[in-house]
Motif scaffolding. Structure first.
Motif, PDB file in Angstrom:
ATOM      1  N   UNK A 394       0.860  -1.180   0.000  1.00 51.36           N
ATOM      2  CA  UNK A 394       0.000   0.000   0.000  1.00 51.36           C
ATOM      3  C   UNK A 394       0.893   1.225   0.000  1.00 51.36           C
ATOM      4  N   UNK A 395       0.504   2.238  -0.765  1.00 51.52           N
ATOM      5  CA  UNK A 395       1.294   3.475  -0.909  1.00 51.52           C
ATOM      6  C   UNK A 395       0.364   4.647  -0.678  1.00 51.52           C
ATOM      7  N   UNK A 396       0.629   5.433   0.370  1.00 47.81           N
ATOM      8  CA  UNK A 396      -0.232   6.550   0.752  1.00 47.81           C
ATOM      9  C   UNK A 396       0.137   7.793  -0.049  1.00 47.81           C
ATOM     10  N   UNK A 397      -0.889   8.526  -0.475  1.00 49.42           N
ATOM     11  CA  UNK A 397      -0.654   9.751  -1.250  1.00 49.42           C
ATOM     12  C   UNK A 397      -0.189  10.876  -0.334  1.00 49.42           C
ATOM     13  N   UNK A 403      -4.884   6.213  -1.571  1.00 50.60           N
ATOM     14  CA  UNK A 403      -3.830   5.219  -1.413  1.00 50.60           C
ATOM     15  C   UNK A 403      -3.916   4.237  -2.569  1.00 50.60           C
ATOM     16  N   UNK A 404      -2.742   3.785  -3.013  1.00 46.04           N
ATOM     17  CA  UNK A 404      -2.667   2.783  -4.060  1.00 46.04           C
ATOM     18  C   UNK A 404      -2.282   1.434  -3.469  1.00 46.04           C
ATOM     19  N   UNK A 415      -7.757   3.637  -3.526  1.00 43.54           N
ATOM     20  CA  UNK A 415      -8.677   3.713  -2.398  1.00 43.54           C
ATOM     21  C   UNK A 415      -8.936   5.153  -2.021  1.00 43.54           C
ATOM     22  N   UNK A 416     -10.224   5.420  -1.702  1.00 47.91           N
ATOM     23  CA  UNK A 416     -10.602   6.682  -1.078  1.00 47.91           C
ATOM     24  C   UNK A 416     -10.622   6.430   0.422  1.00 47.91           C
ATOM     25  N   UNK A 424     -11.056   3.145  -8.185  1.00 51.86           N
ATOM     26  CA  UNK A 424     -10.474   2.901  -9.510  1.00 51.86           C
ATOM     27  C   UNK A 424      -9.563   1.687  -9.433  1.00 51.86           C
ATOM     28  N   UNK A 425      -9.479   0.942 -10.566  1.00 55.62           N
ATOM     29  CA  UNK A 425      -8.633  -0.241 -10.591  1.00 55.62           C
ATOM     30  C   UNK A 425      -7.974  -0.381 -11.959  1.00 55.62           C
TER      31      UNK A 425
END
Length: 1393
Positions: A394-397, A403-404, A415-416, A424-425
């Motif tokens: 997981x990578x936080x914005x 987050x991706x 992810x929201x 989105x995917x």
């Protein structure tokens, strides 16, 4: 402008790093080993050429060939390592199993001499201390400097390493262990950090710094502030221990929280989102769902820390820990949240470990593991269930809102975090690596934003690296398209830190420039570190993307125009393509204006590009084209054609034959011949060499860009010239008309071209006159030819439509000719303005005559107001020409100098009635013209002997070769001054000129008081004024404006120090040196004497100060005030009144008060001249002191009656000292002179002739007996061996008896010295002494010859003195017999010698 992949750093010694980390796998054959070494060396020419080419295809091909040919660990060896990069890109950590390599940033020069940053090995070693533990995770945290001078660079970088044993250890950049702690007994899965970010909006919650450590079922968070302070303390202790030679330190405690993550099967990665606060609606929704209808809701929603984990069962989990609550989470609000902050461990960590201990101590430590605190359980709030999907990372914005997540299905999910949903995917990204880029809005983009007043916007991009496909992609958030894709190697590592410097807060971060990279791509094949550059406009919508593309094209055009090495053909083609590709009319217009304003583009290119754009716009649908843009293209194209046409006319050799009708120019030629001598003299004075820049030369060509910038079309289609600064305006006029004025261009064709272009005749006239006045020097070289061409041009312009109105009545003033007059009136170029006035006057006269003939058909000459104004204007310009010629005469060497004044009709009229006299007075000052010389010039008495005498007097020592030339120049200057005075008989009358010269000199003296001669010459000019009324007014104004303040300062200073002050004190209090003060006081005396003279006080009842020669008539009452007038041509002068008019307005002065001040000034002057001790104000009583420095026009209470005898005694003593000092001063001048006769004394200075007379007159005013002063003067003169002068003064002594007694003693001293004290005593003298009567002999022996200042006196003079004594002493005097004995002794001594 699109995305780009930019290399900013390279890794050195990759082979060394690989060999160290993979020492156990060196079993490959020799050939394969050599091949591997070659592939790992990034300095090979193939890879450098592939990188320098910038072609991604060639680079990918090269990388693919290397990867396909590599075996073993040559390509993917970095995938087996733990890699972490500092956000500042200055430290890279590569670790594998127990070993690690630290690479630090260094700068080096490449082959071309360019500086580049590299990462070189700075430390290698083993990190693990327990048996069997391996490195499982690491991060590099830069720590901010606490110094005030810091600008954002880190102080040092801490390396945090997690091990499979559960230990977390902290190291310096050099591998020194700072801190080690066992927080949980499971392997460390992931280390992540969150640092301070400046909130972009007021509503964003400020996040705290923290370090989070993930285990299989636990999460430990360490507060950033506590960690920062602990690491700094540890580092300082390590430095002290190293300096002291000790190897054991006591690390400080570390506070942390430990959570047990429940309700999730497997956890592999996490993100600490930070503190969040629910809105009221979400709070009520949760309460209703969990508590039902009867649930209660708190007034304020609680703050919670959010944690997101990925793994399996569920695929993604959301955890919340309530902040600041001592109880479990409220069940009526959120029953599923089971965090217990009260039991969270805010305790000092136990189990601190030392290092560098002995082996026995290490074994004890290993056997006794530290106590591990239990975790506080925290249940999952909710998750994204997907039984088959397992999350990998997981990578936080940066904004903490998105987050991706990557999974084992090769998907990337967005992810929201606020809503806890997937929005989105992406698919097809197996083993993907993620990163984020936050791009701020550029300043230029704000101009096209509808919200320019709002804070600066930021765009968010997701960077996805797909190693299976070897591609790096950039996607816009949240639903944006892919904005960039790059083909890279398949074994790269995408390094995304997600944090910046630790230890920064809202106060210390002000003014910092944080130098951090957000996303870096490490290529192990080439060793390159590259970052992604993304323009902000790529995040905009499609419509704005077109605008952004246009902005990119505009920047490209700007770059092309800045390059001066581009060929004109290439420049034209590039600029044309860019200009045609731009879509938006506003940007297209901006690009066109930028192109037209560039000075490097040739005119032909501008014309072709503008024509191509115009034709393209014409071919488009009229409704889709901006009318303003078409109008701009059309107008600029016409202007370019006009510029080219005028340029072509000036370059052609076809010149029209100008009109040479002698009848039409006869009047102008007569006037030219009349003023030709003055014009020649003026041209000679203005043709002196001067320094100027080449670009300012009037002969420099006018660029097309400057021509376009001064032209614009009005709404009605007419061409208007924009009035800009004077140099630009003159250059435009020079471009249009100078060729015509020189006779090199066809006049009528040029005028027709300009008329057809639509320029108004009035603006053409203004341009013509500006170039005529500017090129005055060239005009005066060929005045007849240029005047003829100007006449033709002026007539041609006058005949244009709109120049002279058809309905103009010759009896009224024409605006057309009034414009010419206004230009000539304002011009400082007197000669060119006069010639233009001649031509315009002649043309206007011909125009009026033709109109009169057509209307009246009469032989009578038409009388016009227009012609009358031209007559006055020509007269004024002739006067100005003569005056300007005089002002241009350079001053002689050694004069005051200064810049020559520029005058015009306007400046003289605005200068008032005294403007002319003021200009000439300034010229007199610049030339240092003596007052007597000026008087001679004005009286027309220039004979050669007087001038030679004057030159000798002024001390001009010139060579014989220069004397004749200097004399000729002096005569020509005098003739010019006389000519100016003849043209201004009233404005330059002698009294007015002397008054203005006086005022100019006193003003200049006030600026530089050290120049005492300025004030002296001001007084001399004042003496030359014949009108007593003007003299009185000027003196009063000089006294009140400049003199009284400095005189009072000198008086008070001398009163304070009790003597003549030294130079330092004079400069401090009076503002000038001691010599300048002496000269100033002398001028004050003369000024006050003039005031007394002109007020008519020289009558028999007063005692005048008659020691100076004056000329003014004292009977002022009988003289009427003069009437001041000006010349008829200058009667319209408006402005300040002249000095003479101000002088006539002054009030009369009170004579006793003036005399009182004159008395004080004389005393001060005497004290400063002879350096005497005196307190000048103490010589007066209280009434006298109070009257000083009052307004001379007021009546003050003056001293009257008999004075105090003590005061009179002090006055008498001072005057006696003045006389003594004067006698000593003249004796010095006598000793320097040769001959028996006394030499003439100077007129000023301490040895001036008038000092005794002044003392006697001062004695009368100070109630001192003048006979005492005379007797003292006689004795002092005899004492100084000045017997002849003493005999002259003796005649005026009244009390002969007292004088005789005084001289008898002096005679006895002389004779005593000759008989008793002389070194050369003769036998006759000794016999004479024996024959003398005893009484006389005893008297002579009692005399003291040492009191004589000059004892060596001839016996003949002593005999003459004794004879004088016998004459003045009566026979019944007590000492008469003694005088007879003296006479006999002297005669006998004379006979013996």
């Amino acid at each position: 402008m699109s995305c780009s992949l930019v290399e900013f750093c390279r890794l050195q010694e990759l082979k060394t790093v690989r060999d160290y980390l993979f020492q156990s796998q060196k079993t490959e054959p020799a050939g394969e080993k050599n091949q591997t070494e070659n592939e790992l060396s990034w300095d090979t020419s193939d890879w450098e050429s592939a990188w320098d080419s910038g072609d991604s295809k060639e680079e990918a091909t090269s990388a693919k060939m290397v990867e396909d040919g590599a075996t073993g660990q040559s390509g993917p060896w970095l995938q087996d390592c733990v890699v972490s990069l500092s956000p500042c890109s200055d430290l890279l950590v590569v670790a594998r199993e127990q070993k690690a390599v630290f690479l630090s940033a260094k700068w080096r020069s490449d082959d071309s001499g360019r500086e580049e940053m590299t990462l070189a090995v700075s430390w290698t070693g083993t990190l693990s201390t327990d048996e069997g533990e391996c490195v499982s995770s690491s991060i590099c945290i830069p720590l901010a400097s606490q110094k005030r001078s810091s600008t954002g660079r880190p102080d040092w970088t801490c390396v945090v390493v997690g091990f499979s044993s559960g230990y977390v250890r902290f190291y310096t950049e050099t591998g020194v262990l700072l801190l080690a702690q066992l927080l949980h007994e499971d392997p460390v899965l992931r280390l992540k950090c969150r640092t301070y970010e400046i909130p972009r909006h007021p509503g964003i919650t400020e996040q705290h710094e923290e370090l989070s450590i993930l285990y299989r079922a636990a999460l430990v968070t360490i507060d950033g502030f506590s960690l920062f302070q602990s690491l700094r303390a540890c580092r300082n202790q390590v430095a002290r221990a190293a300096a002291a030679g000790s190897d054991v330190i006591q690390p400080p405690p570390l506070a942390y929280k430990k959570w047990g993550l429940q309700d999730m099967e497997t956890i592999v990665d996490h993100s600490s989102v930070g503190i969040m606060t629910l809105c009221v609606f979400d709070q009520m929704k949760n309460a209703s769902i969990l508590g039902g209808f009867n649930a209660s809701v708190k007034g304020s929603p609680p703050a919670m820390s959010q944690y997101v984990t990925v793994g399996g069962g569920p695929y993604t989990g959301f955890y919340y820990a309530v902040e600041g609550s001592s109880q479990p989470l409220l069940s009526h609000v959120a029953l599923a949240v089971a965090s217990k902050l009260t039991s969270a461990l805010f305790s000092a960590a136990s189990g601190w470990l030392g290092w560098n201990k002995s082996k026995s101590e290490e074994e004890v430590v290993q056997k006794q593991k530290p106590k591990v605190e239990p975790a506080t359980p925290m249940s999952i709030r909710f998750g994204l269930p997907d039984s088959r999907r397992h999350g990998e990372s997981i990578c936080l914005s940066p904004c903490n809102m998105l987050a991706g997540v990557t999974d084992d299905f090769g998907r990337v999910t967005l992810l929201d975090l606020a809503r806890g949903i997937s929005i989105r995917m992406w698919k097809g990204y197996r083993d993907a690596q993620l990163g984020w880029l936050q791009v701020p809005e550029e300043q230029g983009d704000r101009e096209f934003s509808p919200s320019t007043s709002l804070p600066r916007r930021h765009a968010l991009f997701l960077v996805i690296y797909a190693p299976r496909r070897g591609i790096l992609e950039v996607w816009g958030m949240q639903q944006g398209p892919r904005v960039g894709a790059f083909t890279v190697g398949k074994h790269c590592r995408l390094l995304y830190a997600g944090y910046r410097l630790m230890g920064v807060n809202s106060v210390t971060s002000q003014g910092w420039q944080l130098h951090t990279q957000q996303v870096c791509l490490l290529d192990p094949i080439t060793g390159a570190l590259r970052t992604v550059n993304i323009p902000f406009h790529l995040a905009l919508s499609d419509k704005k993307s077109e605008r952004a593309k246009d902005m990119h094209l505009l920047k490209r055009l700007t770059a092309i125009l800045r390059n001066r090495e581009v060929e004109p053909d290439i420049l034209e083609s590039e600029a044309r393509s860019v200009l045609l590709d731009i879509k938006h009319p506003a940007i297209k217009k901006q690009a066109l204006e930028s192109l037209l304003s560039n000075k490097n583009v040739p005119v032909s290119c501008l014309t072709n590009i503008t024509r191509a754009l115009h034709d393209t716009l014409k071919q488009q649908d009229p409704e889709e084209v901006d009318p303003a843009l078409i109008q701009l293209c059309s107008s600029q194209l016409k202007l370019l054609q006009l510029y080219t046409g005028i340029q072509h006319l000036h370059s052609t050799a076809d010149v029209e034959a100008c009109s040479k009708n002698q009848d039409s120019l006869r009047g102008i030629e007569d006037e030219l011949s009349r003023v030709r001598p003055t014009l020649q003299r003026y041209a000679q004075l203005t043709s002196r060499p001067s320094v100027s820049f080449a670009q300012d030369s009037p002969d420099s060509p006018l660029p097309a860009q400057a021509f376009l910038s001064q032209m614009e079309y009005t709404e009605d289609g007419k061409l208007r010239v924009i009035r800009m600064a004077e140099p630009e305006w003159n250059k435009l006029g020079n471009f249009m008309f100078w060729g015509c004025l020189c006779g090199k261009s066809p006049l009528h064709k040029v005028c027709d071209t300009l008329q057809q272009a639509g320029i108004s005749p009035q603006q053409l006239l203004s341009l013509l006159l500006s170039v005529w006045l500017q090129r005055e020097k060239e005009v005066l070289q060929k005045p007849e030819e240029t005047v003829r061409n100007l006449h033709t041009l002026l007539i041609t312009l006058s005949n244009m439509t709109g120049a002279v109105e058809e309905s103009w009545d010759p009896q009224s003033v024409s605006p057309w000719w009034q414009q010419v007059r206004c230009t000539c009136i304002q011009s400082h170029n007197a000669a060119a303005a006069l010639l233009a006035a001649f031509v315009a006057h002649h043309a206007a006269k011909a125009s009026i005559a033709s109109r009169a003939d057509s209307k009246l058909q009469s032989e009578w000459e038409a009388v016009s107001l227009e012609l009358e104004q031209w007559v006055v204007c020509v007269r004024q310009l002739e006067d100005v020409l003569v005056l300007q010629t005089l002002l241009l005469v350079p001053p002689p060497q050694g004069a005051a100098g200064g810049a020559a004044a520029q005058c015009s009709i306007k400046t003289l009229l605005e200068g008032g009635t005294g403007g002319v006299a003021d200009s000439v007075a300034k010229w007199v000052f610049r030339h240092s013209l003596p007052p007597e010389r000026l008087k001679e010039i004005l009286q027309k008495r220039e004979d050669k002997e007087a001038e030679d005498k004057l030159e000798q007097k002024t001390g001009e020592d010139r060579k014989q070769q220069q004397e004749e030339k200097s004399q000729e120049d002096t005569d020509r200057t005098a003739e010019l001054l006389v000519a100016v005075c003849q043209r201004f008989p009233h404005s330059l009358s002698p009294d007015l000129l002397f008054a203005h010269c006086c005022w100019e000199y006193v003003v200049q003296w006030n600026k530089d008081p050290e120049e005492g001669r300025y004030l002296c010459w001001a007084v001399e000019h004042l003496k030359l004024v014949s009108s007593p009324h003007i003299q009185l007014g000027i003196s009063t104004m000089m006294w009140s404006t400049f003199i009284v303040k400095r005189l009072s300062a000198a008086a008070f200073l001398m009163e304070k120090v009790g003597k003549a002050p030294k130079d330092r004190l004079c400069r401090r209090d009076v503002g000038m040196g001691d010599k300048a003060v002496t000269s100033f006081l002398g001028c004050c005396v003369q000024l006050l004497q003039i005031l007394m003279e002109v007020t008519g006080v020289l009558v028999k009842n007063h005692c005048p100060l008659s020691f100076m020669s004056y000329y003014a008539d004292s009977a002022v009452e009988e003289v009427s005030a003069p009437e001041l007038s000006v010349e008829e041509a200058w009667c319209s002068a408006e402005g300040p009144v002249s000095i003479a008019e101000l002088a006539l307005e002054q009030k009369g002065v009170h004579y006793p008060l003036v005399q009182h001040h004159c008395l004080l000034a004389s005393l001060l002057h005497a004290a400063m001249t002879f350096t005497l001790r005196v307190k000048p104000l103490s010589l007066f009583d209280s009434k006298g002191k109070n009257a000083f420095f009052r307004d001379l026009t007021t009546i003050q209470l003056m001293p009257s009656g008999d004075m105090d005898p003590c005061l009179i005694s002090i006055r008498q003593e001072f005057l006696l000292r003045v006389l003594t000092s004067w006698v000593q001063a003249i004796d010095d001048s006598y000793s320097l002179a040769s001959g028996t006769r006394s030499p003439p004394l100077p007129s000023s200075g301490p040895s001036a002739e008038w000092w005794p007379t002044l003392c006697l007159e001062l004695g009368c005013l100070l109630q001192v007996n003048p006979d005492i002063l005379r007797r003292h003067l006689v004795c002092e003169l005899y004492n100084q061996n000045l017997d002849l002068r003493a005999e002259d003064v003796m005649l005026e002594v009244e009390d002969k008896d007292v004088l005789g007694s005084q001289l008898l003693v002096l005679t006895g001293q002389r004779l005593s010295y000759a008989l008793l004290h002389s070194q050369s005593q003769t036998q006759a003298a000794m016999e004479l002494l024996a024959r003398l009567p005893p009484t006389l002999c005893t008297w002579l022996k009692a005399m003291d010859p040492s009191e004589l200042r000059c004892p060596l006196v001839p016996l003949s003079q002593t005999s003459r003195l004794v004879g004088r004594l016998i004459e003045i002493l009566p026979e019944n005097h007590a000492q008469y017999s003694l005088a007879l004995h003296l006479l006999e002794a002297v005669e006998a001594l004379t006979l013996d010698n």
